[in-house]
Design a protein around this motif. Structure first.
Motif, PDB file in Angstrom:
ATOM      1  N   GLN A 113      43.604  62.696  -8.821  1.00  0.00           N
ATOM      2  CA  GLN A 113      43.322  62.236 -10.169  1.00  0.00           C
ATOM      3  C   GLN A 113      43.127  60.711 -10.193  1.00  0.00           C
ATOM      4  N   VAL A 114      42.585  60.230 -11.306  1.00  0.00           N
ATOM      5  CA  VAL A 114      42.377  58.788 -11.468  1.00  0.00           C
ATOM      6  C   VAL A 114      42.943  58.356 -12.815  1.00  0.00           C
ATOM      7  N   ALA A 115      43.385  57.105 -12.876  1.00  0.00           N
ATOM      8  CA  ALA A 115      43.822  56.507 -14.137  1.00  0.00           C
ATOM      9  C   ALA A 115      42.689  55.662 -14.690  1.00  0.00           C
ATOM     10  N   HIS A 116      42.489  55.747 -15.989  1.00  0.00           N
ATOM     11  CA  HIS A 116      41.487  54.910 -16.658  1.00  0.00           C
ATOM     12  C   HIS A 116      42.194  54.036 -17.687  1.00  0.00           C
ATOM     13  N   PHE A 117      42.025  52.719 -17.546  1.00  0.00           N
ATOM     14  CA  PHE A 117      42.576  51.748 -18.495  1.00  0.00           C
ATOM     15  C   PHE A 117      41.421  51.243 -19.350  1.00  0.00           C
ATOM     16  N   LEU A 118      41.472  51.504 -20.626  1.00  0.00           N
ATOM     17  CA  LEU A 118      40.362  51.161 -21.513  1.00  0.00           C
ATOM     18  C   LEU A 118      40.328  49.680 -21.879  1.00  0.00           C
ATOM     19  N   VAL A 119      41.493  49.094 -22.106  1.00  0.00           N
ATOM     20  CA  VAL A 119      41.581  47.735 -22.666  1.00  0.00           C
ATOM     21  C   VAL A 119      41.896  46.722 -21.564  1.00  0.00           C
ATOM     22  N   PRO A 120      41.117  45.642 -21.443  1.00  0.00           N
ATOM     23  CA  PRO A 120      41.409  44.628 -20.422  1.00  0.00           C
ATOM     24  C   PRO A 120      42.723  43.916 -20.706  1.00  0.00           C
ATOM     25  N   VAL A 121      43.305  43.348 -19.660  1.00  0.00           N
ATOM     26  CA  VAL A 121      44.636  42.748 -19.754  1.00  0.00           C
ATOM     27  C   VAL A 121      44.705  41.681 -20.842  1.00  0.00           C
ATOM     28  N   ARG A 122      43.692  40.866 -20.963  1.00  0.00           N
ATOM     29  CA  ARG A 122      43.751  39.770 -21.941  1.00  0.00           C
ATOM     30  C   ARG A 122      43.796  40.274 -23.384  1.00  0.00           C
ATOM     31  N   ARG A 123      43.479  41.561 -23.612  1.00  0.00           N
ATOM     32  CA  ARG A 123      43.468  42.122 -24.965  1.00  0.00           C
ATOM     33  C   ARG A 123      44.618  43.108 -25.209  1.00  0.00           C
ATOM     34  N   ILE A 124      45.519  43.251 -24.261  1.00  0.00           N
ATOM     35  CA  ILE A 124      46.567  44.269 -24.355  1.00  0.00           C
ATOM     36  C   ILE A 124      47.351  44.164 -25.659  1.00  0.00           C
ATOM     37  N   TRP A 125      47.741  42.957 -26.024  1.00  0.00           N
ATOM     38  CA  TRP A 125      48.638  42.798 -27.172  1.00  0.00           C
ATOM     39  C   TRP A 125      47.902  42.655 -28.494  1.00  0.00           C
ATOM     40  N   ASP A 126      46.575  42.773 -28.500  1.00  0.00           N
ATOM     41  CA  ASP A 126      45.862  42.808 -29.779  1.00  0.00           C
ATOM     42  C   ASP A 126      46.333  44.007 -30.607  1.00  0.00           C
ATOM     43  N   ASP A 127      46.509  45.137 -29.943  1.00  0.00           N
ATOM     44  CA  ASP A 127      47.066  46.357 -30.550  1.00  0.00           C
ATOM     45  C   ASP A 127      47.677  47.141 -29.398  1.00  0.00           C
ATOM     46  N   VAL A 128      48.925  46.826 -29.107  1.00  0.00           N
ATOM     47  CA  VAL A 128      49.528  47.342 -27.878  1.00  0.00           C
ATOM     48  C   VAL A 128      49.727  48.855 -27.917  1.00  0.00           C
ATOM     49  N   VAL A 129      49.939  49.438 -29.089  1.00  0.00           N
ATOM     50  CA  VAL A 129      50.068  50.898 -29.164  1.00  0.00           C
ATOM     51  C   VAL A 129      48.735  51.553 -28.813  1.00  0.00           C
ATOM     52  N   HIS A 130      47.646  51.001 -29.338  1.00  0.00           N
ATOM     53  CA  HIS A 130      46.314  51.501 -28.978  1.00  0.00           C
ATOM     54  C   HIS A 130      46.075  51.335 -27.478  1.00  0.00           C
ATOM     55  N   THR A 131      46.436  50.181 -26.944  1.00  0.00           N
ATOM     56  CA  THR A 131      46.254  49.926 -25.513  1.00  0.00           C
ATOM     57  C   THR A 131      46.978  50.970 -24.679  1.00  0.00           C
ATOM     58  N   CYS A 132      48.262  51.166 -24.974  1.00  0.00           N
ATOM     59  CA  CYS A 132      49.056  52.100 -24.170  1.00  0.00           C
ATOM     60  C   CYS A 132      48.576  53.536 -24.338  1.00  0.00           C
ATOM     61  N   GLY A 133      48.127  53.868 -25.538  1.00  0.00           N
ATOM     62  CA  GLY A 133      47.616  55.214 -25.767  1.00  0.00           C
ATOM     63  C   GLY A 133      46.321  55.495 -25.044  1.00  0.00           C
ATOM     64  N   HIS A 134      45.698  54.452 -24.491  1.00  0.00           N
ATOM     65  CA  HIS A 134      44.435  54.610 -23.767  1.00  0.00           C
ATOM     66  C   HIS A 134      44.535  54.154 -22.315  1.00  0.00           C
ATOM     67  N   GLN A 135      45.733  54.224 -21.764  1.00  0.00           N
ATOM     68  CA  GLN A 135      45.930  54.113 -20.318  1.00  0.00           C
ATOM     69  C   GLN A 135      46.335  55.506 -19.855  1.00  0.00           C
ATOM     70  N   ARG A 136      45.343  56.310 -19.504  1.00  0.00           N
ATOM     71  CA  ARG A 136      45.555  57.735 -19.284  1.00  0.00           C
ATOM     72  C   ARG A 136      45.104  58.155 -17.894  1.00  0.00           C
ATOM     73  N   VAL A 137      45.533  59.339 -17.480  1.00  0.00           N
ATOM     74  CA  VAL A 137      45.145  59.899 -16.190  1.00  0.00           C
ATOM     75  C   VAL A 137      44.199  61.072 -16.430  1.00  0.00           C
ATOM     76  N   PHE A 138      43.082  61.063 -15.715  1.00  0.00           N
ATOM     77  CA  PHE A 138      42.033  62.082 -15.824  1.00  0.00           C
ATOM     78  C   PHE A 138      41.925  62.857 -14.504  1.00  0.00           C
ATOM     79  N   CYS A 139      41.297  64.025 -14.571  1.00  0.00           N
ATOM     80  CA  CYS A 139      41.084  64.831 -13.354  1.00  0.00           C
ATOM     81  C   CYS A 139      40.274  64.053 -12.318  1.00  0.00           C
ATOM     82  N   GLY A 140      39.293  63.307 -12.763  1.00  0.00           N
ATOM     83  CA  GLY A 140      38.418  62.534 -11.885  1.00  0.00           C
ATOM     84  C   GLY A 140      37.469  61.717 -12.743  1.00  0.00           C
ATOM     85  N   GLU A 141      36.574  61.001 -12.080  1.00  0.00           N
ATOM     86  CA  GLU A 141      35.675  60.114 -12.831  1.00  0.00           C
ATOM     87  C   GLU A 141      34.713  60.890 -13.719  1.00  0.00           C
ATOM     88  N   SER A 142      34.387  62.119 -13.366  1.00  0.00           N
ATOM     89  CA  SER A 142      33.498  62.883 -14.236  1.00  0.00           C
ATOM     90  C   SER A 142      34.163  63.163 -15.578  1.00  0.00           C
TER      91      SER A 142
END
Length: 224
Positions: free
Chosen positions: A133-162
């Motif tokens: 599996q792969v992890a996908h982080f949507l929000v770059p580090v410099r923007r993490i605390w703009d909305d940290v709940v949104h950031t954390c909710g979009h650091q997820r693990v997927f089956c693969g890149e597809s």
């Protein structure tokens, strides 16, 4: 006269040790007890801790996160021998066994956001768990605390890149950063060192960048 910094640290430690040992934030009475018997003093301390990014509060002044712990579901559970936690994100879920001394391994469970396939790994301190599996982080580090709940909710693990690409197409989001499980495990392994100890200090942008580079994460996405 109460030393505010000492009060803040006492409240911070109460929050973190409650999460670490019970999987939940401390009750109001427990916070008041470490703040000289005053819940008002404890709440003021919590707001200062939130301003310093030690905790995350919601509009009702309830503790939502004290990384790597969360009081709300954000896609991951982490089950130890004695405690069940909500993991704040992929990064945080993989960090819990490295931080909690009495839980050297936890069962991290989630579902792929792209296809809803369930995934689970025994995550310990010695080596990354197996898995393609792969992890996908949507929000770059410099923007993490703009909305940290949104950031954390979009650091997820997927089956693969597809599955990542399918989810991005369906959600309309722009691709962030994709990493394999060993990189995720390395990122999580030492990030929260010392957070349960008295006198913990958050990493500076410079030391954060150096840490990311030490686990092979460089470039604009990882620039604090």
């Amino acid at each position: 006269m109460v030393d505010v910094s000492d009060t803040d640290e006492d409240v911070r430690l109460a929050v973190y040790h409650s999460f670490a040992t019970r999987g939940v934030p401390p009750a109001a009475a427990e916070l008041a007890a470490v703040a000289g018997g005053s819940l008002a003093v404890a709440k003021h301390a919590l707001h200062r801790l939130a301003d310093a990014h030690h905790v995350v509060l919601n509009e009702s002044e309830h503790i939502v996160m004290a990384h790597p712990f969360a009081s709300i579901p954000l896609g991951f559970s982490a089950m130890g021998k004695n405690t069940l936690w909500w993991g704040g994100c992929a990064w945080d879920s993989f960090a819990i066994p490295h931080l909690v001394p009495d839980e050297p391994e936890v069962l991290v469970a989630t579902r792929c956001p792209g296809c809803a396939e369930p995934h689970a790994w025994v995550v310990g301190r010695e080596a990354p768990p197996p898995g393609s599996q792969v992890a996908h982080f949507l929000v770059p580090v410099r923007r993490i605390w703009d909305d940290v709940v949104h950031t954390c909710g979009h650091q997820r693990v997927f089956c693969g890149e597809s599955c990542v690409d399918g989810w991005l197409a369906a959600s309309g989001n722009t691709k962030g950063y994709v990493m394999d499980l060993p990189t995720l495990w390395n990122l999580a392994s030492r990030w929260y060192e010392g957070r349960l100890d008295h006198g913990y200090r958050r990493r500076s942008p410079q030391t954060s960048a150096a840490y990311f580079a030490s686990v092979g994460l460089t470039g604009p996405f990882w620039a604090p």
